[in-house]
Motif scaffolding. Structure first.
Motif, mmCIF file in Angstrom:
data_model
loop_
_atom_site.group_PDB
_atom_site.id
_atom_site.type_symbol
_atom_site.label_atom_id
_atom_site.label_comp_id
_atom_site.label_asym_id
_atom_site.label_seq_id
_atom_site.Cartn_x
_atom_site.Cartn_y
_atom_site.Cartn_z
ATOM 1 N N PRO A 201 0.581 -1.374 -0.343
ATOM 2 C CA PRO A 201 0.397 0.062 0.121
ATOM 3 C C PRO A 201 1.119 1.104 0.185
ATOM 4 C CG PRO A 201 0.089 -0.949 2.264
ATOM 5 C CD PRO A 201 1.232 -2.346 1.081
ATOM 6 N N ILE A 202 0.544 2.503 -0.478
ATOM 7 C CA ILE A 202 1.033 3.249 -0.994
ATOM 8 C C ILE A 202 0.245 4.404 0.062
ATOM 9 C CG2 ILE A 202 1.809 5.758 -2.203
ATOM 10 C CD1 ILE A 202 3.464 2.737 -2.956
ATOM 11 N N ALA A 203 -0.975 4.539 -0.225
ATOM 12 C CA ALA A 203 -1.736 5.663 0.248
ATOM 13 C C ALA A 203 -3.388 4.700 0.165
ATOM 14 C CB ALA A 203 -1.836 7.363 0.009
ATOM 15 N N GLU A 204 -3.904 4.216 1.163
ATOM 16 C CA GLU A 204 -4.803 3.158 1.210
ATOM 17 C C GLU A 204 -5.893 4.450 0.326
ATOM 18 O OE1 GLU A 204 -5.438 0.753 4.004
ATOM 19 O OE2 GLU A 204 -3.942 1.246 4.677
ATOM 20 N N GLY B 84 -11.868 8.822 4.184
ATOM 21 C CA GLY B 84 -9.800 8.968 4.514
ATOM 22 C C GLY B 84 -8.769 8.099 3.756
ATOM 23 N N THR B 85 -7.506 8.496 4.113
ATOM 24 C CA THR B 85 -6.632 7.468 3.413
ATOM 25 C C THR B 85 -5.613 7.329 4.583
ATOM 26 O OG1 THR B 85 -5.288 7.367 2.057
ATOM 27 C CG2 THR B 85 -5.658 9.642 3.084
ATOM 28 N N MET B 86 -5.088 6.148 4.492
ATOM 29 C CA MET B 86 -4.008 5.580 5.055
ATOM 30 C C MET B 86 -2.536 5.927 4.301
ATOM 31 S SD MET B 86 -3.064 4.727 8.888
ATOM 32 C CE MET B 86 -3.759 3.690 9.250
ATOM 33 N N LEU B 87 -1.982 6.596 4.711
ATOM 34 C CA LEU B 87 -0.620 6.687 3.970
ATOM 35 C C LEU B 87 1.326 5.903 4.719
ATOM 36 C CD1 LEU B 87 -0.603 11.391 4.428
ATOM 37 C CD2 LEU B 87 -1.313 9.604 2.596
ATOM 38 N N HIS B 88 0.239 5.689 3.933
ATOM 39 C CA HIS B 88 2.229 4.105 4.556
ATOM 40 C C HIS B 88 3.520 4.640 3.673
ATOM 41 C CE1 HIS B 88 -0.136 1.224 5.428
ATOM 42 N NE2 HIS B 88 -0.844 1.657 4.072
ATOM 43 N N VAL B 89 3.579 5.440 2.566
ATOM 44 C CA VAL B 89 4.480 6.422 2.178
ATOM 45 C C VAL B 89 4.732 7.627 1.901
ATOM 46 C CG1 VAL B 89 6.619 5.915 0.411
ATOM 47 C CG2 VAL B 89 5.070 4.044 0.731
#
Lengths: 392, 413
Positions: A201-204, B84-89
Motif C-alpha cells: 500500500p502507498i496511500a490506501e 480517509g486514507t492511510m499514508l504508508h509512503v
C-alpha cells in the motif's frame, strides 16, 4: 448532440511526434531534455531552428527559465511564445493555443515541447513548491505528492460507485501489456492482476501499481499549416476538436468528475464524430481511477458506469477499446510535464500510423485528454482533443 | 478503538536518541490566521464580510464574491468525514518515520472542505469535530476528532503528536515554595505525569505545604535556585536528560515603578530572579529538550512560562515587575523559535493578579493558584501556546486587541 459554433481548426495540422526516451534518474537539466526534443523536431521535420517561429513550452524543473529564457538558450528567434504551467493539461492547452496562432497567421510553425529532468531530490522540491494551497493545506499533512489527494478521490469513488480495486487493476495490467510492446517504456516486466492486488500500500486504497513512476524525459510535436506540412512532405493529423476547462464543479465535496463533463457534447459536435467512432483513446492516467473517471466524463459511459465499462472491455492495443497504447504514464513513466504530452504524442503517432509496435490496426481517429494541477483537494485543469489522420 | 499507551520503560543508554524532524513549515502569510487561532485553542475560518461565505484554505479574496474583506472568525466545528486514507509512503522524513499516518477530507457544516489529520476513531461518513492544532513545526494544522468521547481518546498516536500530554512524562516544576508551584505539582501528578521534580531553593528553610509536597508519590524535591547559574547547571547535569516538560513557576512580585524606589537593587533582584533565572533555565535545560523532541512516548514536549498579563501592557502600580515580565515574554519568543527544531512547544500562561500574599492590596477578581495549575495542564493536553487565565487577563487581552493606547492610558491612572 448540440452543434458547435466554434471556428474549426481548418488547414491547421500536427506533425512530427517526438519522444526522447525516458530515464528514471537523470543528471542532466530540464533544459537538456527540452533541447533534445527540439533537435528531434528539427531533424524529424527536415528544417532548421530558424524555421520555428512559435515556441510553447512546459516544465516543472526548468528552474528560473520560462519560455523566453529558453529562446536564447536554444537560439530560437520566434514571433509567438507561450509557457504553459498546467501540469497534466499542458499538452492539450499547448495544442489549442498553437493551433489558433497558426490559424491566425501569428506563427507559421510552432514547436510544442514539454521536458523535465528527475534528480534524486527533484520530486520533493516540486512538491514543496507546487502551489500556495498545497503548501498551506496539503503538504503539511504528510501527503506524498498527489498520492494522498488521489487516494481520497479514489476512496470516495469506490464508496460512491462500487468500483473495486480489481477494476483499477485491469486498467493498470492492460497498460503494462501495452508497454511491453513499447521499447521506450520504463516498465519492462509483465504485470499480473495478482501482482497488482498484492502490491504494497502507498496511500490506501492506492497501492504501488496505482502510482506513476516519476522520471526524466521529453515529448514534443509541431503545429503548422496544412500547406507547410505538405511542402515538407510531413505526415500530418487534423485537429477535429478540442476542449479545455478549469476549476469545474467546485461545489462537489469530493471530485467525482472533471471539467470534460462540462464540454463533452461540444467536443464531439465540433469534431463531427461520436465516441464510437474513435479508434484509439489516450486518457491522462496518473492513477487508474482518473482514467476510469474519464471513460465516464468523455462520454464512453454514464457517470458511475466506469467500473462496468472497464469490466466489459479489453483495453489493450488489440482489444475492444485500445487505451493508453504506449503503456501510459503508469507503465512508461511520468516525465513531469512530459506526462501531459505522452498521450497526445501517442495519439498523433497512432493516427499517423507511426506507432510501430504499439500501432492499433487502421487507427484513423484518436482522442487524447489531459488532467492536472492538484492545487488543493482535486485536479483543476482538464482538456481533450480529437485528432484525425490522413484519409480519416 | 485506541489501545492505551504503556508507560515507557527505562531508556536504554546504548541506543541512539532519535533526532527530531519537522513537518513542512512553509505557510502563506494569510494562513497564519490559523496559527493564531491554534495557539489559543480556537477554531477559526475566514469568512467573507460581504457575502458571509466561509472559505478554506486561506485566501486573499472571497471565492464567492471576490471581496477582499475576509476575516478570521470563530467557526462551527462540526463536519462529516467524507473519506480517509492511510499514508504508508509519505514524501518527507517526518511523516515517513511516523507512517502509517491517517488523513481525510472533512466537509464542514459551514461549507468548506478541509484536509485534516484524523484521530483514529474517526469513521467515514460519520460526524467529526474539528480543531486547529500546532504541529511539531509550530504551524497550524486541522485535526478531526470523533464527535463523542471514545475510550483512551487522548492516547491516539497522531493526537499525542499535536499536544504535550503530561501522561507518562517527566516534569520539572522550578519553584515548589509557591502555592502556584505546589498546585501545579498536584495537577500534573493527577494528569498522569510519571515523575515531577520540584525545585526548592535553600532546602534547609522550611516552607508552607512542604509536608504535603514530600508526601506525594512520584514527586522528587531537588535543589534549585534559578537566580544562581551554577545551581541551575548542577541540576541540569543531574536530570536534564529526563525533563520532558518544564514549568517555570518562578514568582518574584514586588510593587512599585520607578520614582518611588531608591536605586536599582529591587529592580536588579527582579531581573535576577525573573529574567536571568529564565536565561539560566533555558541555557541549562533547553538544548537537551530540543534534542529529545522525538524521543518516544516520553519525548520532551513543552516549556511553560507563567507570565503576568501586564507583560503585554505595563501596569505602573507594579511597573518594574511588569517590565521584568515583558522581558520574559520577549525572551519566550526567542526560546520558542530556538526550540522549534525540536518540536518543543513554548506555552505562555498569562494571568491577572494571583490570589497570593504579594498581591494582598489588589482588589478582586484575583486568580486562584489552583486555576493557574489546571490551566497549565489543560494547555498541555490541548497543545496550546497562549493561554489567558482569569477575568483580568481576558479583559486585558480583549482591550489590547481593540485599542492598545486606551489600555496604556487606563492602566496608568
Amino acid at each position: 448532440m448540440q452543434s458547435s459554433i466554434r471556428t474549426p481548426y481548418d488547414r491547421v495540422v500536427m506533425a512530427v511526434p517526438v519522444t526522447i526516451p525516458y530515464v528514471r534518474y537523470s543528471i542532466e537539466s530540464a533544459q537538456w531534455w527540452i533541447g533534445r526534443a527540439l533537435k528531434a523536431l528539427v531533424d524529424g521535420a527536415g528544417i532548421t531552428p530558424r524555421d520555428i517561429d512559435g515556441f510553447c513550452v512546459s516544465s516543472f524543473t526548468a528552474g528560473l527559465d520560462s519560455g523566453i529564457g529558453l529562446t536564447q538558450h536554444f537560439g530560437l528567434c520566434v514571433r509567438w511564445i507561450d509557457t504553459i504551467p498546467l501540469g497534466g493539461a499542458s499538452a492539450i492547452a499547448a495544442l489549442r493555443r498553437a493551433a489558433r496562432a497558426v490559424q491566425a497567421g501569428d506563427a507559421r510553425m510552432v514547436a510544442c515541447v514539454a521536458g523535465d529532468t528527475y534528480h534524486v531530490d527533484s520530486f520533493r522540491y516540486t512538491l514543496e513548491n507546487f502551489s500556495r494551497f498545497n503548501q498551506d493545506a496539503v503538504y503539511p499533512y504528510g501527503a506524498g505528492g498527489a498520492n494522498a489527494s488521489f487516494a481520497l478521490i479514489a476512496r470516495n469513488y469506490m464508496r460512491t460507485f462500487g468500483a473495486q480495486r480489481e477494476d483499477f487493476g485491469k486498467i493498470a495490467v492492460a497498460q503494462r501489456s501495452n508497454a511491453l510492446r513499447n521499447p521506450h517504456a520504463l516498465m519492462k516486466t509483465p504485470l499480473t492482476i495478482e501482482q497488482y492486488m498484492s502490491a504494497r500500500p502507498i496511500a490506501e486504497p492506492l497501492h504501488l501499481f496505482d502510482c506513476v513512476m516519476p522520471c526524466a524525459g521529453a515529448e514534443a510535436f509541431l503545429v503548422m499549416g496544412e500547406d507547410v506540412a505538405a511542402s515538407l512532405n510531413l505526415p500530418a493529423a487534423k485537429i477535429l476538436a478540442t476542449i479545455e476547462r478549469h476549476n469545474a464543479f467546485g461545489d462537489d465535496p469530493v471530485q467525482v468528475r472533471g471539467g470534460w463533463a462540462v464540454d463533452i457534447d461540444e467536443l464531439y459536435a465540433m469534431a463531427g464524430v461520436k465516441p464510437d467512432d474513435l479508434d484509439v483513446v489516450q486518457t491522462y492516467d496518473d492513477y487508474p481511477v482518473i482514467s476510469m473517471m474519464q471513460f465516464e466524463d468523455l462520454g464512453f459511459c454514464r457517470k458511475g458506469e466506469g467500473p462496468d465499462f472497464v469490466r466489459q472491455h479489453d483495453l489493450t492495443i488489440d482489444g475492444s477499446f485500445p487505451h493508453n497504447t504506449s503503456g501510459g504514464q503508469l507503465s512508461v513513466g511520468q516525465a513531469g510535464a512530459g506526462g501531459a504530452y505522452l498521450g497526445v504524442v501517442e495519439a498523433l503517432r497512432q493516427v499517423l500510423r507511426l506507432a510501430g509496435p504499439t500501432q492499433v490496426k487502421d487507427a484513423r481517429i484518436g482522442l487524447a485528454s489531459g488532467f492536472g494541477m492538484i492545487n488543493y483537494d482535486r485536479g483543476l485543469a482538464s482538456g481533450a482533443a480529437i485528432l484525425a489522420g490522413p484519409g480519416a | 478503538m485506541i489501545e492505551p499507551i504503556a508507560k515507557p520503560r527505562r531508556k536504554n543508554p546504548l541506543l541512539r536518541t532519535r533526532l527530531p524532524t519537522s513537518p513542512p513549515r512553509a505557510r502563506s502569510r494569510a494562513s497564519h490566521g490559523f496559527t493564531r487561532a491554534a495557539a489559543e485553542g480556537r477554531f477559526m475560518l475566514q469568512r467573507c464580510g460581504a457575502c458571509a461565505t466561509f472559505c478554506y484554505p486561506a485566501r486573499d479574496a472571497c471565492p464567492s464574491c471576490l471581496s477582499a474583506d475576509l476575516v478570521f472568525t470563530d467557526a462551527p466545528r462540526r463536519g462529516t468525514l467524507l473519506c480517509g486514507t492511510m499514508l504508508h509512503v509519505p514524501a518527507d522524513v517526518h511523516f515517513r518515520e511516523r507512517a502509517p499516518w491517517r488523513v481525510g477530507l472533512v466537509a464542514m457544516e459551514c461549507g468548506p472542505t478541509v484536509v485534516a489529520h484524523l484521530h483514529a476513531d474517526c469513521e467515514e461518513g460519520q460526524p467529526v469535530v474539528m480543531s486547529l492544532q500546532l504541529d511539531k513545526s509550530g504551524q497550524a494544522v486541522a485535526f478531526a476528532h470523533p464527535e463523542r468521547e471514545t475510550p483512551n481518546m487522548a492516547d491516539d498516536r497522531q493526537w499525542r503528536e499535536m499536544t504535550a500530554e503530561p501522561k507518562f512524562r517527566r516534569v520539572l516544576v522550578t519553584n515548589g515554595r509557591s502555592i502556584v508551584g505546589q498546585e501545579t505539582v498536584a495537577a500534573l501528578k493527577a494528569a498522569g505525569a510519571s515523575i515531577v521534580f520540584v525545585g526548592i531553593a535553600e532546602p534547609w528553610k522550611p516552607f508552607r505545604g512542604e509536608d504535603a509536597l514530600r508526601a506525594l508519590e512520584g514527586v522528587e524535591i531537588v535543589p534549585l535556585d534559578i537566580g544562581d547559574e551554577k545551581s541551575v547547571a548542577d541540576l541540569a547535569a543531574d536530570i536534564g536528560g529526563k525533563v520532558d516538560i518544564l514549568v517555570n513557576t518562578t514568582e518574584h512580585v514586588r510593587a512599585g515603578g520607578l520614582l518611588d524606589r531608591q536605586g536599582t537593587s529591587i529592580v536588579r533582584d527582579e531581573i535576577d530572579q525573573s529574567y536571568l533565572g529564565f536565561v539560566h533555565l533555558a541555557q541549562a535545560f533547553g538544548p537537551a529538550m530540543r534534542m529529545r523532541g522525538s524521543d518516544g512516548v516520553n519525548s520532551a514536549a513543552a516549556w511553560v512560562n507563567i507570565l503576568s498579563v501586564y507583560a503585554l501592557a505595563n501596569w505602573p502600580v507594579f511597573g518594574a515587575y511588569s517590565a521584568s515580565q515583558a522581558a520574559c515574554l520577549s525572551l519566550s519568543h526567542s526560546l520558542r523559535a530556538e526550540l522549534r527544531p525540536g518540536g518543543i512547544k513554548v506555552v505562555n500562561v498569562f494571568t491577572g493578579p494571583l490570589d497570593i500574599e504579594w498581591f494582598q492590596t489588589v482588589p478582586p477578581p484575583k486568580v486562584a493558584p489552583r486555576v493557574v495549575a489546571s490551566s497549565i495542564v489543560s494547555a498541555l493536553k490541548r497543545g496550546l501556546e497562549d493561554v489567558f487565565v482569569g477575568d483580568v487577563a481576558e479583559d486585558i487581552r480583549q482591550r489590547l486587541a481593540a485599542n492598545p493606547k486606551a489600555v496604556e492610558r487606563e492602566l496608568g491612572t
